[in-house]
Design a protein around this motif. Structure first.
Motif, mmCIF file in Angstrom:
data_model
loop_
_atom_site.group_PDB
_atom_site.id
_atom_site.type_symbol
_atom_site.label_atom_id
_atom_site.label_comp_id
_atom_site.label_asym_id
_atom_site.label_seq_id
_atom_site.Cartn_x
_atom_site.Cartn_y
_atom_site.Cartn_z
ATOM 1 N N ARG A 1 -11.959 8.218 13.343
ATOM 2 C CA ARG A 1 -11.844 6.752 12.598
ATOM 3 C C ARG A 1 -10.725 6.614 11.858
ATOM 4 O O ARG A 1 -10.270 7.680 11.579
ATOM 5 N N VAL A 2 -10.498 5.328 11.577
ATOM 6 C CA VAL A 2 -9.359 5.148 10.777
ATOM 7 C C VAL A 2 -9.762 5.228 9.145
ATOM 8 O O VAL A 2 -10.604 4.493 8.772
ATOM 9 N N ALA A 3 -9.184 6.197 8.554
ATOM 10 C CA ALA A 3 -9.349 6.543 7.328
ATOM 11 C C ALA A 3 -8.605 5.625 6.217
ATOM 12 O O ALA A 3 -9.060 5.389 5.139
ATOM 13 N N ALA A 4 -7.397 5.489 6.641
ATOM 14 C CA ALA A 4 -6.442 4.489 5.578
ATOM 15 C C ALA A 4 -5.207 4.289 6.612
ATOM 16 O O ALA A 4 -5.055 4.603 7.763
ATOM 17 N N LYS A 5 -4.951 2.900 6.402
ATOM 18 C CA LYS A 5 -3.639 2.504 7.001
ATOM 19 C C LYS A 5 -2.840 1.324 5.840
ATOM 20 O O LYS A 5 -3.397 1.020 4.977
ATOM 21 N N GLY A 6 -1.679 1.538 6.138
ATOM 22 C CA GLY A 6 -0.621 0.637 5.287
ATOM 23 C C GLY A 6 0.772 0.501 5.981
ATOM 24 O O GLY A 6 0.864 1.243 6.669
ATOM 25 N N GLU A 7 1.449 -0.157 5.078
ATOM 26 C CA GLU A 7 2.943 -0.470 5.492
ATOM 27 C C GLU A 7 3.719 -0.451 4.225
ATOM 28 O O GLU A 7 3.085 -0.712 3.272
ATOM 29 N N GLY A 8 5.121 -0.025 4.432
ATOM 30 C CA GLY A 8 5.723 0.078 3.223
ATOM 31 C C GLY A 8 5.383 1.105 2.166
ATOM 32 O O GLY A 8 5.163 2.200 2.571
ATOM 33 N N TRP A 9 5.288 0.650 0.927
ATOM 34 C CA TRP A 9 4.709 1.525 -0.054
ATOM 35 C C TRP A 9 3.626 2.432 0.121
ATOM 36 O O TRP A 9 3.503 3.549 -0.058
ATOM 37 N N ILE A 10 2.582 1.587 0.813
ATOM 38 C CA ILE A 10 1.504 2.248 1.021
ATOM 39 C C ILE A 10 1.620 3.400 1.986
ATOM 40 O O ILE A 10 0.883 4.353 2.019
#
Length: 90
Positions: free
Chosen positions: A22-31
């Motif tokens: 499963r997707v636990a975390a996602k983000g772009e840039g600083w995240i």
């Protein structure tokens, strides 16, 4: 050339509880940078695969990966197991 912000997706799998990762975390840039930093801090192998991240980033948090991605995720898990073996962990 305009540079796209870095993206990251973390997967989680609990044997016996989850049918698929499963997707636990996602983000772009600083995240995304923080996700990668935390993974490295905790000894979790990081694979740089922009195409896979692009597909996985379309999933919602806690969403299981679709069956169409099982083969590529199996290859990713093989990479993780190989990296763990090189470090002497299991």
């Amino acid at each position: 050339m305009i540079r796209k912000p870095k993206k990251a997706v973390a997967l989680k799998y609990r044997a016996g509880e989850d049918n698929a990762p499963r997707v636990a975390a996602k983000g772009e840039g600083w995240i995304a940078e923080k996700i990668i930093e935390m993974a490295r801090k905790h000894g979790i192998p990081v694979k740089d695969d922009p195409d896979l991240v692009e597909v996985l980033s379309r999933l919602d948090l806690s969403e299981a990966i679709p069956a169409e991605l099982y083969v590529i995720i199996a290859e990713l898990l093989a990479f993780v197991y190989k990296m763990n073996g090189k470090k002497g962990t299991s």
